[in-house]
Design a protein around this motif. Structure first.
Motif, PDB file in Angstrom:
ATOM      1  N   ALA A   1      74.758  51.229  92.998  1.00 39.61           N
ATOM      2  CA  ALA A   1      74.503  49.872  93.403  1.00 39.61           C
ATOM      3  C   ALA A   1      73.077  49.732  94.037  1.00 39.61           C
ATOM      4  CB  ALA A   1      75.507  49.222  94.393  1.00 39.61           C
ATOM      5  N   ARG A   2      72.631  50.954  94.863  1.00 43.84           N
ATOM      6  CA  ARG A   2      71.328  51.029  95.382  1.00 43.84           C
ATOM      7  C   ARG A   2      70.466  51.161  94.076  1.00 43.84           C
ATOM      8  NH1 ARG A   2      71.706  55.346  98.333  1.00 43.84           N
ATOM      9  NH2 ARG A   2      72.784  54.074 100.116  1.00 43.84           N
ATOM     10  N   ALA A   3      70.651  51.964  93.193  1.00 44.88           N
ATOM     11  CA  ALA A   3      69.880  52.003  91.884  1.00 44.88           C
ATOM     12  C   ALA A   3      69.639  50.804  91.291  1.00 44.88           C
ATOM     13  CB  ALA A   3      69.978  53.106  90.950  1.00 44.88           C
ATOM     14  N   ALA A   4      70.888  49.966  90.969  1.00 48.81           N
ATOM     15  CA  ALA A   4      70.790  48.684  90.382  1.00 48.81           C
ATOM     16  C   ALA A   4      69.982  47.680  91.120  1.00 48.81           C
ATOM     17  CB  ALA A   4      72.073  48.120  89.893  1.00 48.81           C
ATOM     18  N   ARG A   5      70.085  47.711  92.536  1.00 48.62           N
ATOM     19  CA  ARG A   5      69.093  46.627  93.245  1.00 48.62           C
ATOM     20  C   ARG A   5      67.688  46.931  93.118  1.00 48.62           C
ATOM     21  NH1 ARG A   5      73.569  47.373  96.782  1.00 48.62           N
ATOM     22  NH2 ARG A   5      72.075  48.839  98.160  1.00 48.62           N
ATOM     23  N   SER A   6      67.531  48.200  93.085  1.00 55.87           N
ATOM     24  CA  SER A   6      66.024  48.715  93.005  1.00 55.87           C
ATOM     25  C   SER A   6      65.489  48.430  91.321  1.00 55.87           C
ATOM     26  CB  SER A   6      65.909  49.968  93.461  1.00 55.87           C
ATOM     27  OG  SER A   6      66.439  50.943  92.733  1.00 55.87           O
ATOM     28  N   ARG A   7      66.160  48.339  90.463  1.00 49.40           N
ATOM     29  CA  ARG A   7      65.901  48.281  89.154  1.00 49.40           C
ATOM     30  C   ARG A   7      65.691  46.979  89.159  1.00 49.40           C
ATOM     31  NH1 ARG A   7      69.610  51.906  87.464  1.00 49.40           N
ATOM     32  NH2 ARG A   7      71.134  50.203  87.120  1.00 49.40           N
ATOM     33  N   ASN A   8      66.590  45.764  89.493  1.00 46.64           N
ATOM     34  CA  ASN A   8      66.394  44.369  89.741  1.00 46.64           C
ATOM     35  C   ASN A   8      65.165  43.769  90.356  1.00 46.64           C
ATOM     36  OD1 ASN A   8      68.570  44.300  87.795  1.00 46.64           O
ATOM     37  ND2 ASN A   8      70.124  43.785  89.810  1.00 46.64           N
ATOM     38  N   ALA A   9      65.150  44.487  91.362  1.00 52.37           N
ATOM     39  CA  ALA A   9      63.752  44.058  92.316  1.00 52.37           C
ATOM     40  C   ALA A   9      62.405  44.410  91.529  1.00 52.37           C
ATOM     41  CB  ALA A   9      63.825  44.754  93.528  1.00 52.37           C
ATOM     42  N   ALA A  10      62.476  45.530  90.696  1.00 48.07           N
ATOM     43  CA  ALA A  10      61.353  45.895  89.978  1.00 48.07           C
ATOM     44  C   ALA A  10      60.968  45.017  88.633  1.00 48.07           C
ATOM     45  CB  ALA A  10      61.314  47.486  89.400  1.00 48.07           C
ATOM     46  N   ILE A  11      62.227  44.488  88.214  1.00 48.92           N
ATOM     47  CA  ILE A  11      62.283  43.497  87.020  1.00 48.92           C
ATOM     48  C   ILE A  11      61.629  42.238  87.619  1.00 48.92           C
ATOM     49  CG2 ILE A  11      63.609  42.283  85.521  1.00 48.92           C
ATOM     50  CD1 ILE A  11      65.068  44.700  85.148  1.00 48.92           C
ATOM     51  N   ARG A  12      62.049  41.738  88.798  1.00 48.79           N
ATOM     52  CA  ARG A  12      61.803  40.562  89.386  1.00 48.79           C
ATOM     53  C   ARG A  12      60.186  40.667  89.798  1.00 48.79           C
ATOM     54  NH1 ARG A  12      66.990  40.764  91.844  1.00 48.79           N
ATOM     55  NH2 ARG A  12      66.089  41.552  93.617  1.00 48.79           N
ATOM     56  N   ALA A  13      59.770  41.718  90.353  1.00 42.68           N
ATOM     57  CA  ALA A  13      58.496  41.743  90.583  1.00 42.68           C
ATOM     58  C   ALA A  13      57.350  41.985  89.182  1.00 42.68           C
ATOM     59  CB  ALA A  13      58.212  43.118  91.211  1.00 42.68           C
TER      60      ALA A  13
END
Length: 178
Positions: free
Chosen positions: A159-171
Motif C-alpha cells: 500500500a505504501r509503494a502504491a501511494r508513492s507511485r500514485n503521488a509520483a504520477i500525480r506530480a
C-alpha cells in the motif's frame, strides 16, 4: 528430497527471525534441566519444565547460538554439583530432572508432532528463545540473545509503494499541465 534452504551467507537477521518467530513473542518462566541435544539444523535443544510441571523443549537457534555459552556453562556446573551431591548419598539428586535452573525466556511457542512407538502422533511443545535472563554462579543477572527483528506487514508495504507511485504520477501530470 531437495534442499530448499538458502545458503547461510544469504540469511539476514530479518529472514532468520521471520522463519523462527511466526507467532506472538512472549515472556515465559522456565526451569531448565541440564539435558542438551542438537536438532537436524544444529540448533541447541534443552529440556525445560514450565508450570504445572509440563516438560518442553527450549530451542536456541541461528545467530543466538553464539550467546548461549554462559547458559550452557552454568547448566554444566549445575549438573556437576548434582552429580557430586548424588555421590555423597543425597537421594534427591539421583534424578537429573531434579536439577533445575530458573530462566526467564522471551520467545515464541512452536508445536511439534512426532509418532510414538504405537504410531499415534503426539503433540509436544517447543519454545524458540529470542532472549533469556538467568542468574550466574555468583548471583549476577545475565542477559543474552536479541529481540526478534520486527517484520514489516507485506500488505502495508504494498500500500505504501502504491501511494508513492500514485503521488509520483500525480506530480508528473501536474508538471505537464503547467
Amino acid at each position: 528430497m531437495t534442499n530448499h534452504r538458502r545458503p547461510a551467507a544469504q540469511i539476514t537477521p530479518a529472514i532468520e527471525d521471520a522463519g523462527l518467530f511466526k507467532r506472538e513473542v512472549r515472556d515465559v518462566a522456565v526451569a531448565l534441566v541440564p539435558v542438551f541435544s542438537r536438532n537436524t539444523r544444529g540448533d541447541l535443544v534443552v529440556k525445560g519444565i514450565v508450570p504445572p510441571d509440563a516438560e518442553i523443549e527450549v530451542v536456541f537457534a541461528g545467530r543466538r547460538m553464539r550467546d548461549v555459552g554462559n547458559l550452557v556453562m552454568r547448566m554444566k556446573r549445575l549438573r556437576a554439583a548434582g552429580v557430586r551431591a548424588a555421590m555423597t548419598g543425597h537421594q534427591a539428586m539421583n534424578s537429573i530432572r531434579q536439577l533445575r535452573l530458573p530462566v526467564n525466556i522471551r520467545g515464541t511457542w512452536r508445536f511439534r508432532f512426532q509418532p510414538d512407538p504405537s504410531g499415534w502422533e503426539v503433540k509436544s511443545y517447543q519454545l524458540i528463545a529470542a532472549q533469556w535472563v538467568f542468574a550466574d554462579q555468583d548471583g549476577v543477572t545475565m542477559r543474552a540473545g536479541w529481540p526478534p527483528v520486527e517484520q514489516e506487514n507485506p500488505a502495508q508495504e504494498r500500500a505504501r509503494a502504491a501511494r508513492s507511485r500514485n503521488a509520483a504520477i500525480r506530480a508528473m501530470q501536474a508538471a505537464r499541465q503547467q
